[in-house]
Write a protein that holds these residues in place. Structure first.
Motif, PDB file in Angstrom:
ATOM      1  N   THR A 216       0.859  -1.171   0.000  1.00  0.00           N
ATOM      2  CA  THR A 216       0.000   0.000   0.000  1.00  0.00           C
ATOM      3  C   THR A 216       0.899   1.225   0.000  1.00  0.00           C
ATOM      4  OG1 THR A 216      -0.138  -0.021   2.417  1.00  0.00           O
ATOM      5  CG2 THR A 216      -1.887  -1.146   1.205  1.00  0.00           C
ATOM      6  N   GLN A 217       0.562   2.175  -0.873  1.00  0.00           N
ATOM      7  CA  GLN A 217       1.389   3.385  -1.031  1.00  0.00           C
ATOM      8  C   GLN A 217       2.841   3.044  -1.347  1.00  0.00           C
ATOM      9  OE1 GLN A 217      -0.766   4.235   2.595  1.00  0.00           O
ATOM     10  NE2 GLN A 217      -0.455   6.420   2.163  1.00  0.00           N
ATOM     11  N   LEU A 218       3.007   1.941  -2.095  1.00  0.00           N
ATOM     12  CA  LEU A 218       4.315   1.446  -2.529  1.00  0.00           C
ATOM     13  C   LEU A 218       5.184   0.950  -1.373  1.00  0.00           C
ATOM     14  CD1 LEU A 218       5.318   3.919  -5.397  1.00  0.00           C
ATOM     15  CD2 LEU A 218       4.338   1.620  -5.582  1.00  0.00           C
ATOM     16  N   GLN A 219       4.603   0.793  -0.205  1.00  0.00           N
ATOM     17  CA  GLN A 219       5.329   0.271   0.944  1.00  0.00           C
ATOM     18  C   GLN A 219       4.836  -1.133   1.255  1.00  0.00           C
ATOM     19  OE1 GLN A 219       7.812   2.442   2.254  1.00  0.00           O
ATOM     20  NE2 GLN A 219       7.109   3.493   0.394  1.00  0.00           N
ATOM     21  N   ASP A 220       5.727  -1.962   1.824  1.00  0.00           N
ATOM     22  CA  ASP A 220       5.330  -3.316   2.193  1.00  0.00           C
ATOM     23  C   ASP A 220       4.114  -3.271   3.111  1.00  0.00           C
ATOM     24  OD1 ASP A 220       7.516  -4.050   0.786  1.00  0.00           O
ATOM     25  OD2 ASP A 220       8.666  -4.838   2.475  1.00  0.00           O
ATOM     26  N   ALA A 221       3.124  -4.101   2.816  1.00  0.00           N
ATOM     27  CA  ALA A 221       1.920  -4.160   3.649  1.00  0.00           C
ATOM     28  C   ALA A 221       1.839  -5.545   4.284  1.00  0.00           C
ATOM     29  CB  ALA A 221       0.687  -3.848   2.803  1.00  0.00           C
ATOM     30  N   VAL A 222       1.070  -6.428   3.689  1.00  0.00           N
ATOM     31  CA  VAL A 222       0.925  -7.783   4.241  1.00  0.00           C
ATOM     32  C   VAL A 222       1.008  -8.776   3.095  1.00  0.00           C
ATOM     33  CG1 VAL A 222      -0.472  -7.024   6.196  1.00  0.00           C
ATOM     34  CG2 VAL A 222      -1.597  -7.662   4.060  1.00  0.00           C
ATOM     35  N   PRO A 223       1.246 -10.048   3.407  1.00  0.00           N
ATOM     36  CA  PRO A 223       1.373 -11.049   2.344  1.00  0.00           C
ATOM     37  C   PRO A 223       0.061 -11.297   1.607  1.00  0.00           C
ATOM     38  CG  PRO A 223       2.417 -11.808   4.369  1.00  0.00           C
ATOM     39  CD  PRO A 223       1.595 -10.609   4.727  1.00  0.00           C
ATOM     40  N   MET A 224       0.192 -11.695   0.378  1.00  0.00           N
ATOM     41  CA  MET A 224      -0.914 -12.141  -0.463  1.00  0.00           C
ATOM     42  C   MET A 224      -0.328 -13.102  -1.492  1.00  0.00           C
ATOM     43  SD  MET A 224      -1.387  -8.783  -2.960  1.00  0.00           S
ATOM     44  CE  MET A 224      -2.871  -9.433  -3.696  1.00  0.00           C
ATOM     45  N   THR A 225      -1.148 -13.652  -2.348  1.00  0.00           N
ATOM     46  CA  THR A 225      -0.611 -14.470  -3.430  1.00  0.00           C
ATOM     47  C   THR A 225      -0.652 -13.686  -4.736  1.00  0.00           C
ATOM     48  OG1 THR A 225      -2.706 -15.475  -4.099  1.00  0.00           O
ATOM     49  CG2 THR A 225      -1.475 -16.553  -2.306  1.00  0.00           C
ATOM     50  N   LEU A 226       0.247 -14.047  -5.613  1.00  0.00           N
ATOM     51  CA  LEU A 226       0.237 -13.441  -6.931  1.00  0.00           C
ATOM     52  C   LEU A 226      -1.061 -13.782  -7.655  1.00  0.00           C
ATOM     53  CD1 LEU A 226       2.038 -11.714  -8.794  1.00  0.00           C
ATOM     54  CD2 LEU A 226       2.932 -13.851  -9.759  1.00  0.00           C
ATOM     55  N   GLY A 227      -1.602 -14.952  -7.350  1.00  0.00           N
ATOM     56  CA  GLY A 227      -2.889 -15.328  -7.917  1.00  0.00           C
ATOM     57  C   GLY A 227      -3.997 -14.386  -7.496  1.00  0.00           C
ATOM     58  N   GLN A 228      -3.983 -13.982  -6.227  1.00  0.00           N
ATOM     59  CA  GLN A 228      -4.980 -13.021  -5.773  1.00  0.00           C
ATOM     60  C   GLN A 228      -4.853 -11.696  -6.517  1.00  0.00           C
ATOM     61  OE1 GLN A 228      -3.880 -13.247  -1.607  1.00  0.00           O
ATOM     62  NE2 GLN A 228      -5.837 -14.222  -1.070  1.00  0.00           N
TER      63      GLN A 228
ATOM     64  N   VAL B 138       4.833  -8.802  10.330  1.00  0.00           N
ATOM     65  CA  VAL B 138       4.550  -8.550  11.740  1.00  0.00           C
ATOM     66  C   VAL B 138       3.073  -8.260  11.963  1.00  0.00           C
ATOM     67  CG1 VAL B 138       4.904  -6.042  11.810  1.00  0.00           C
ATOM     68  CG2 VAL B 138       5.524  -7.414  13.788  1.00  0.00           C
ATOM     69  N   THR B 139       2.394  -7.805  10.921  1.00  0.00           N
ATOM     70  CA  THR B 139       0.961  -7.529  11.039  1.00  0.00           C
ATOM     71  C   THR B 139       0.188  -8.777  11.442  1.00  0.00           C
ATOM     72  OG1 THR B 139       1.145  -5.804   9.359  1.00  0.00           O
ATOM     73  CG2 THR B 139      -1.067  -6.637   9.811  1.00  0.00           C
ATOM     74  N   ALA B 140       0.645  -9.929  10.949  1.00  0.00           N
ATOM     75  CA  ALA B 140      -0.046 -11.181  11.289  1.00  0.00           C
ATOM     76  C   ALA B 140       0.068 -11.519  12.765  1.00  0.00           C
ATOM     77  CB  ALA B 140       0.531 -12.324  10.441  1.00  0.00           C
ATOM     78  N   LEU B 141       1.007 -10.874  13.469  1.00  0.00           N
ATOM     79  CA  LEU B 141       1.217 -11.174  14.883  1.00  0.00           C
ATOM     80  C   LEU B 141       0.436 -10.237  15.805  1.00  0.00           C
ATOM     81  CD1 LEU B 141       5.072 -11.732  14.685  1.00  0.00           C
ATOM     82  CD2 LEU B 141       3.236 -13.423  14.465  1.00  0.00           C
TER      83      LEU B 141
ATOM     84  N   PHE C 197       3.718  -4.044  20.888  1.00  0.00           N
ATOM     85  CA  PHE C 197       4.878  -4.909  20.734  1.00  0.00           C
ATOM     86  C   PHE C 197       5.197  -5.143  19.248  1.00  0.00           C
ATOM     87  CE2 PHE C 197       4.040  -7.072  25.080  1.00  0.00           C
ATOM     88  CZ  PHE C 197       4.673  -6.016  25.729  1.00  0.00           C
ATOM     89  N   ALA C 198       4.145  -5.273  18.427  1.00  0.00           N
ATOM     90  CA  ALA C 198       4.361  -5.481  16.996  1.00  0.00           C
ATOM     91  C   ALA C 198       5.097  -4.285  16.390  1.00  0.00           C
ATOM     92  CB  ALA C 198       3.036  -5.715  16.282  1.00  0.00           C
TER      93      ALA C 198
ATOM     94  N   LEU D 214      -0.860 -17.044   5.290  1.00  0.00           N
ATOM     95  CA  LEU D 214      -0.772 -15.605   5.524  1.00  0.00           C
ATOM     96  C   LEU D 214      -1.648 -14.782   4.594  1.00  0.00           C
ATOM     97  CD1 LEU D 214       3.066 -15.166   6.104  1.00  0.00           C
ATOM     98  CD2 LEU D 214       1.243 -15.043   7.814  1.00  0.00           C
ATOM     99  N   ALA D 215      -2.092 -15.378   3.502  1.00  0.00           N
ATOM    100  CA  ALA D 215      -2.796 -14.602   2.486  1.00  0.00           C
ATOM    101  C   ALA D 215      -4.298 -14.804   2.526  1.00  0.00           C
ATOM    102  CB  ALA D 215      -2.261 -14.970   1.098  1.00  0.00           C
ATOM    103  N   ARG D 216      -4.814 -15.267   3.678  1.00  0.00           N
ATOM    104  CA  ARG D 216      -6.259 -15.458   3.767  1.00  0.00           C
ATOM    105  C   ARG D 216      -6.686 -15.342   5.222  1.00  0.00           C
ATOM    106  NH1 ARG D 216      -7.362 -20.765   5.521  1.00  0.00           N
ATOM    107  NH2 ARG D 216      -5.613 -22.232   5.336  1.00  0.00           N
TER     108      ARG D 216
END
Length: 482
Positions: A192-204, A414-417, A425-426, A464-466
């Protein structure tokens, strides 16, 4: 002079006389338009959908006027036969007027009237130009005006072009859907906004592109319904002057049968004759399609950037050498050309908006530029979808290992945590990972925020992608132990 007479026939209009080539099916009105409007350097002969639509309207009008007793059987049969030939592709080279013209389309309508009249005269055994036997205005244009014929023809032509665009969009959507299936197991970082966000699949990611196209296909189909409402039978301003009381309903029925569309006569022909809202609506949908296609192409260019110093997540198929000075350089030329089509469509929408707004009282005189712009938007979007599918999307490949490595070293996981260690802490973990270069996984363990078993359970890459039901883990409260 004798030689001139052999090569030309003399026709007359309210301006005066003009010699017309004997071989020509067009007449004086068409030739005056050629002299008056040397604008684009092209002619309406390059718009076969429009010519076929005009011929269909003239055929339907002849049939209706015959049934209503306003046209005799011989003239009707000759006009219908001439229209059949034109609809089959004949005589299109005789449509010589510029698509951009003054007069609200009168030159286009008269070009059709003259070509049909002269071909019908031939079929009746008369020479071209012997209008006393069959006249472009009196017979071919019987019960009609440019102001109901021309916009109806524009709508029929647009319907044909819409069908081709819908087909092209479906082909492109299928290509993205196939890639979504192919890339379903490839994990990557979403941004998001060209910054790392959270994992997804290339298929998604590619599945989203397919869905975006599907949504726009639905919007385009909706817009086409408005295009099926016509003002044929309204004649000059919508009052129906010079037409038979039953003509509007009858000509619509005949025209629907000819073109295979369920056309609708507008409930108020005066309103329909001056209103260009359906064209504005259609153009707005085309702009929407263009904007979203351009966004997708921006993504494709970005994801394939590099290859060594960019994202390098996917590979676009190489189509041509990219530079006259840099050996080995390959550019994303297919997405680039689609971007440019999108820019054109957006500009065309502005033209259509201004032309529709500029209408005055009972008629909009600027429908020629509206159609010229719409036709280019429809045809160029169609071509853009097909070249994007054939020359780009089908050949895209994924760089699986770099994508996986990006996820594993990304701070974004870290978002997943959050549900387990809390936002505070995250955040501390993310800051430390960023400043130290350590991985999130190692920092979590060193701080004692989670056990290795729990961490491995939560950070399974394929999960991580769902959405996933939050696991009931024992996590520390307050500050973690030293």
């Amino acid at each position: 002079m004798t030689q001139m007479r052999k090569k030309t026939r003399l026709e007359h209009d309210l301006i005066g006389d003009m010699p017309i080539p004997l071989s020509a099916y067009y007449g004086i009105h068409s030739l005056r338009a050629v002299e008056n409007f040397p604008i684009t350097g092209t002619t309406i002969a390059r718009s076969p959908d429009l010519i076929i639509a005009l011929a269909a309207i003239k055929e339907a009008a002849a049939q209706a006027n015959f049934e209503l007793g306003r046209l005799d059987g011989d003239r009707c049969a000759a006009i219908v036969a001439a229209c059949h030939e034109i609809r089959a592709g004949a005589l299109h080279d005789q449509f010589i007027v510029d698509p951009i013209q003054g007069g609200a389309g009168t030159s286009t309508n008269m070009n059709a009237n003259e070509v049909i009249a002269n071909r019908a005269l031939e079929l009746l055994g008369f020479e071209r130009g012997t209008y006393a036997e069959l006249h472009p205005n009196e017979h071919v244009n019987c019960g009609q005006s440019t102001n109901d014929v021309y916009p109806t023809a524009l709508k029929l032509a647009a319907l044909s072009a819409i069908k081709r665009l819908l087909s092209a969009m479906a082909i492109l959507r299928s290509a993205f859907a196939d890639k979504a299936d192919e890339f379903a197991d490839i994990l990557k970082m979403g941004r998001t906004q060209l910054q790392d966000a959270v994992p997804m699949t290339l298929g998604q990611e590619f599945g989203t592109y397919a869905l975006m196209l599907a949504e726009d296909e639905a919007r385009l189909a909706e817009a086409s319904l408005l295009i099926k409402e016509i003002n044929l039978g309204g004649t000059a301003i919508g009052t129906g002057i010079t037409s038979h009381p039953r003509y509007a309903a009858l000509v619509r029925e005949r025209l629907s049968n000819i073109v295979g569309e369920d056309l609708i006569t507008a409930p108020n022909l005066i309103e329909a004759t001056q209103d260009c809202g359906a064209f504005v609506q259609l153009s707005g949908v085309l702009k929407r399609i263009a904007v979203k296609l351009s966004k997708v192409c921006n993504d494709l260019r970005l994801l394939s950037s590099g290859p060594r110093s960019g994202f390098n997540e996917i590979n676009l198929p190489p189509r041509q050498a990219g530079s006259s000075i840099m050996p080995g350089k390959v550019n994303p030329v297919i997405p680039e050309v689609v971007n440019q089509v999108a820019f054109e469509v957006i500009g065309n929408d502005i033209t259509i908006t201004m032309a529709a707004e500029a209408g005055q009282l009972q008629l909009n005189a600027f429908e020629p530029i509206i159609f010229h712009s719409l036709e280019r938007s429809l045809s160029h979007l169609t071509a853009a979808c097909l070249t994007l599918e054939r020359n780009c999307v089908r050949g895209i490949t994924a760089n699986r290992e770099p994508l996986r490595a990006q996820v594993e070293r990304s701070i974004g996981i870290v978002t997943a945590l959050n549900p387990y260690i809390g936002y505070q802490f995250a955040t501390e973990v993310a800051v430390e990972a960023h400043s130290s270069g350590q991985g999130v996984y190692d920092i979590i363990l060193s701080r004692g925020l989670m056990t290795r078993e729990h961490l491995d359970t939560v950070l399974q890459p394929d999960l991580l992608a769902r959405p996933l039901e939050i696991l009931e883990l024992q996590v520390p409260h307050g500050h973690p132990p030293a």
